[in-house]
Motif scaffolding. Structure first.
Motif, mmCIF file in Angstrom:
data_model
loop_
_atom_site.group_PDB
_atom_site.id
_atom_site.type_symbol
_atom_site.label_atom_id
_atom_site.label_comp_id
_atom_site.label_asym_id
_atom_site.label_seq_id
_atom_site.Cartn_x
_atom_site.Cartn_y
_atom_site.Cartn_z
ATOM 1 N N ALA A 149 -10.165 8.256 -0.175
ATOM 2 C CA ALA A 149 -10.309 7.285 -1.307
ATOM 3 C C ALA A 149 -9.421 6.209 -1.328
ATOM 4 O O ALA A 149 -8.291 6.551 -0.847
ATOM 5 C CB ALA A 149 -10.428 8.177 -2.621
ATOM 6 N N ILE A 150 -9.875 5.067 -1.615
ATOM 7 C CA ILE A 150 -8.867 4.139 -1.799
ATOM 8 C C ILE A 150 -9.147 3.166 -3.111
ATOM 9 O O ILE A 150 -10.088 3.053 -3.386
ATOM 10 C CB ILE A 150 -8.961 3.001 -0.646
ATOM 11 N N ARG A 151 -8.027 3.448 -3.884
ATOM 12 C CA ARG A 151 -7.939 2.227 -5.010
ATOM 13 C C ARG A 151 -7.227 0.942 -4.806
ATOM 14 O O ARG A 151 -6.231 1.057 -4.329
ATOM 15 C CB ARG A 151 -7.412 3.041 -6.113
ATOM 16 N N PHE A 152 -7.767 0.003 -5.436
ATOM 17 C CA PHE A 152 -7.268 -1.332 -5.410
ATOM 18 C C PHE A 152 -6.483 -1.699 -6.634
ATOM 19 O O PHE A 152 -7.093 -1.400 -7.893
ATOM 20 C CB PHE A 152 -8.353 -2.428 -5.096
ATOM 21 N N ALA A 198 -5.165 9.941 0.308
ATOM 22 C CA ALA A 198 -5.705 8.572 -0.475
ATOM 23 C C ALA A 198 -4.673 7.597 -0.432
ATOM 24 O O ALA A 198 -3.592 7.742 -0.470
ATOM 25 C CB ALA A 198 -6.059 9.185 -1.785
ATOM 26 N N THR A 220 -7.545 9.402 8.000
ATOM 27 C CA THR A 220 -8.418 8.370 7.137
ATOM 28 C C THR A 220 -8.412 8.739 5.774
ATOM 29 O O THR A 220 -8.787 9.836 5.228
ATOM 30 C CB THR A 220 -9.952 8.170 7.670
ATOM 31 N N CYS A 274 0.791 -1.194 -0.163
ATOM 32 C CA CYS A 274 -0.071 -0.078 0.142
ATOM 33 C C CYS A 274 0.934 1.335 0.010
ATOM 34 O O CYS A 274 2.049 1.139 0.205
ATOM 35 C CB CYS A 274 -0.772 -0.119 1.290
ATOM 36 N N LEU A 280 -11.904 -0.840 4.633
ATOM 37 C CA LEU A 280 -10.362 -0.291 5.246
ATOM 38 C C LEU A 280 -10.439 1.044 5.713
ATOM 39 O O LEU A 280 -9.637 1.540 6.607
ATOM 40 C CB LEU A 280 -9.603 -0.383 3.879
ATOM 41 N N GLN A 281 -11.320 2.014 5.205
ATOM 42 C CA GLN A 281 -11.581 3.111 6.021
ATOM 43 C C GLN A 281 -11.887 3.260 7.344
ATOM 44 O O GLN A 281 -11.301 3.839 8.076
ATOM 45 C CB GLN A 281 -12.347 3.915 4.948
ATOM 46 N N SER A 327 -13.381 -4.182 1.127
ATOM 47 C CA SER A 327 -13.796 -3.078 0.506
ATOM 48 C C SER A 327 -13.143 -1.685 0.922
ATOM 49 O O SER A 327 -12.425 -1.948 1.982
ATOM 50 C CB SER A 327 -15.333 -3.046 0.710
ATOM 51 N N GLU A 328 -13.280 -0.634 0.086
ATOM 52 C CA GLU A 328 -13.081 0.606 0.600
ATOM 53 C C GLU A 328 -13.506 1.119 1.931
ATOM 54 O O GLU A 328 -12.543 1.499 2.558
ATOM 55 C CB GLU A 328 -13.284 1.720 -0.467
ATOM 56 N N ALA A 329 -14.704 0.994 2.048
ATOM 57 C CA ALA A 329 -15.473 1.236 3.263
ATOM 58 C C ALA A 329 -14.689 0.626 4.454
ATOM 59 O O ALA A 329 -14.578 1.113 5.617
ATOM 60 C CB ALA A 329 -16.759 1.110 3.198
#
Length: 580
Positions: free
Chosen positions: A549-552, A517, A546, A502, A533-534, A529-531
């Motif tokens: 946004a998170i992109r995989f 981000a 926090t 990451c 991990l947030q 999911s993004e939620a």
């Protein structure tokens, strides 16, 4: 405040304090005795017993005789054969007019020829310029032009990239090509000078050409990783590289004393080297120690976890690593159980921070001791050394400095030394610090001050002197006036069982300035999911840290050859949010 240990350590540990261990190891008459000398007008602690030069080291390596020095595919080169190739090539280079101070560029992948060329050039007083083999033709041209290289030794692939630009380089007089697959025009085959690795043992005995080399003479120009701006050539000395040999040994000996065990006699080890030799981690911290200690180095053409496990099993490899990604891929590979990896004693890495979870996994999965440290191109690698129980006890630290190094945390003014525990810019001093930047006096004056190097890293020191690097100064995210250190959030994400790679970056925001981000790579077969991990970060850190946004991504994150994540390439994943 030190982080919590990730495994339970024996109640008897540590058997000795850092201060007492250092005092015992550096006492008068011991192997790691120190003395203070003048280096460029600055009184500097040095290892009293360090080898004086790369020339001396090359000559001494012959004492390892028929021990295998390097293994590449079916090529097995002994120390004696390696020495004969070095001496033969050194004489050939001298015959071509190469002498003290001339720059000899070296652009090739990890091959048995690489250390031969490196030692041949530096043993006659020339300055070796290891160029990044991942560079494009234009980038390689820059390195050749900037260094003013008189001679280039290059492999076939790099030669193909550069052939069209040789005429643009007036300082470049000769080109030597290794493993050429096409007819050469205006260049010499390396094999015409020294033959192939299979035949080096049959080369005639030869002595090195005469050369007077002092410890603080110029030896190398390693280019910085260049994550921002043009790379700068760090001008290193023979003392810089020889210091690393002693620093490596000191770090290992300190670990034994901390454990309460006697320091064993040095035993040659076999290492799988998968990071490029043009980087100081592999050359200065790795190659030098192996040459001095009689170790065997196994090279791979390119990183592949299956091939790595085959080599570990076949060659009974004791040590590997380089960057955290390599360790993760070995740990997580679904076929790992098919290979006997029990010979592994240590997995170490530098150049990039790692997750505390990785430290634990190395110990649990391999029964091996983890290791890392802190250094940079400008310090010719090792300044701090961290391994064994100390690393398990402080998994987010880069370890304490070696005995000849000093660290300070300074305020923005570059003068005020901050109290223990406060975050500021890391400054380092010692005999490993390079002279400066090649032909860049202004950058040199800004970065190198009275024997100190200002690193650009934001860090803190704890009460025992352990170093914690929290961010690069330029990577720190300031959200509405609040500082967010990327490693803190990254370590939090790494602690999630699904996350194996990451990075945190800052996104421009019109009112807050920046927002954090994250880009995340999940372990095979894992989901998050993004939620999720947030929420994971929000429960463990202040809300403003926090990621918005998170992109995989399906692959591990892009890194340069030194193992540093190329964060500038990740911003495109958030194009829809910029300016939100």
């Amino acid at each position: 405040m030190a982080s919590q240990p990730i495994i339970e350590l024996p109640a008897s540990w540590p058997a000795m304090s850092l201060a007492d261990a250092t005092a015992a190891l550096t006492a008068p008459g011991t192997k790691f005795e120190m003395e203070t000398i003048d280096i460029r007008g600055v009184p500097t602690r040095v290892w009293k017993g360090a080898p004086p030069s790369l020339r001396w080291l090359a000559q001494a390596s012959r004492m390892h005789g028929e021990r295998v020095f390097s293994i590449y595919e079916d090529e097995r080169v002994t120390f004696e054969a390696n020495w004969r190739a070095i001496a033969t090539l050194a004489n050939r280079l001298a015959g071509m007019g190469v002498g003290k101070g001339d720059r000899v560029a070296l652009a090739m992948r990890n091959l048995p020829e690489w250390p031969v060329c490196f030692f041949a050039a530096t043993s006659i007083g020339a300055i070796c310029v290891p160029l990044n083999a991942w560079w494009t033709g234009a980038e390689l041209e820059y390195g050749l032009s900037d260094s003013g290289a008189k001679l280039l030794i290059v492999d076939d692939e790099r030669h193909a990239r550069l052939a069209a630009v040789y005429a643009k380089l007036p300082a470049l007089e000769q080109v030597i090509v290794s493993r050429a697959t096409q007819p050469l025009e205006g260049a010499t085959r390396l094999e015409e000078l020294i033959g192939t690795p299979h035949g080096w043992a049959e080369l005639a005995e030869a002595e090195l050409p005469a050369a007077e080399i002092a410890p603080d003479d110029d030896a190398t120009i390693f280019y910085t990783s260049g994550t921002t701006g043009a790379p700068k050539g760090a001008l290193g000395t023979h003392r810089n590289l020889m210091t690393n040999i002693m620093s490596t040994g000191f770090g290992g000996a300190r670990g034994f004393l901390r454990r309460g065990e006697p320091i064993p006699d040095p035993t040659p080890k076999t290492s799988l080297t998968v990071i490029p030799l043009f980087h100081v981690t592999a050359c200065s911290a790795g190659l030098m120690a192996n040459v001095a200690g009689g170790g065997t180095i196994v090279y791979m053409r390119k990183w592949d976890p299956i091939r790595a496990m085959e080599l570990i099993e076949r060659e009974k490899v004791n040590m590997t690593g380089g960057v955290p990604t390599i360790a993760w891929q070995l740990i997580e590979h679904p076929d790992r159980h098919k290979y006997d990896l029990s010979s592994i004693e240590a997995i170490a890495y530098g150049g990039a921070p790692s997750a505390p979870e990785l430290v634990k996994k190395i110990h649990e999965e391999f029964g091996a001791l983890p290791g890392n440290g802190w250094g940079m191109t400008e310090t010719m690698a090792t300044v701090t050394s961290h391994s064994s129980e100390d690393y398990l006890n402080r998994p987010t630290s880069a370890g304490p400095p070696v005995a000849v190094a000093d660290l300070e945390i300074r305020a923005d003014d570059g003068v005020t030394v901050l109290p223990t525990g406060e975050v500021g810019e890391l400054w380092a001093r010692g005999p490993m610090i390079v002279k400066g930047y090649w032909n860049k006096p202004e950058a040199t004056a800004e970065t190198f001050v009275d024997g100190w190097v200002r690193t650009g890293d934001l860090a803190r020191l704890d009460e025992e002197g352990f170093l914690y690097v929290v961010d690069r100064a330029k990577d720190m995210i300031i959200r509405g006036g609040e500082n967010i250190y990327s490693t803190e959030v990254e370590n939090c994400l790494y602690a999630h069982p699904a996350v194996t790679d990451c990075a945190l970056i800052g996104l421009p925001h019109r009112t807050l300035g920046e927002e954090p981000a994250a880009v995340v790579h999940l372990a095979p077969g894992e989901e998050a999911s993004e939620a999720e991990l947030q929420a994971w970060v929000r429960e463990r850190l202040a809300v403003f840290k926090t990621p918005v946004a998170i992109r995989f991504v399906g692959e591990t994150l892009p890194r340069n050859a030194n193992g540093k994540i190329l964060k500038r390439e990740l911003g495109a994943l958030f194009a829809d949010r910029v300016g939100a």
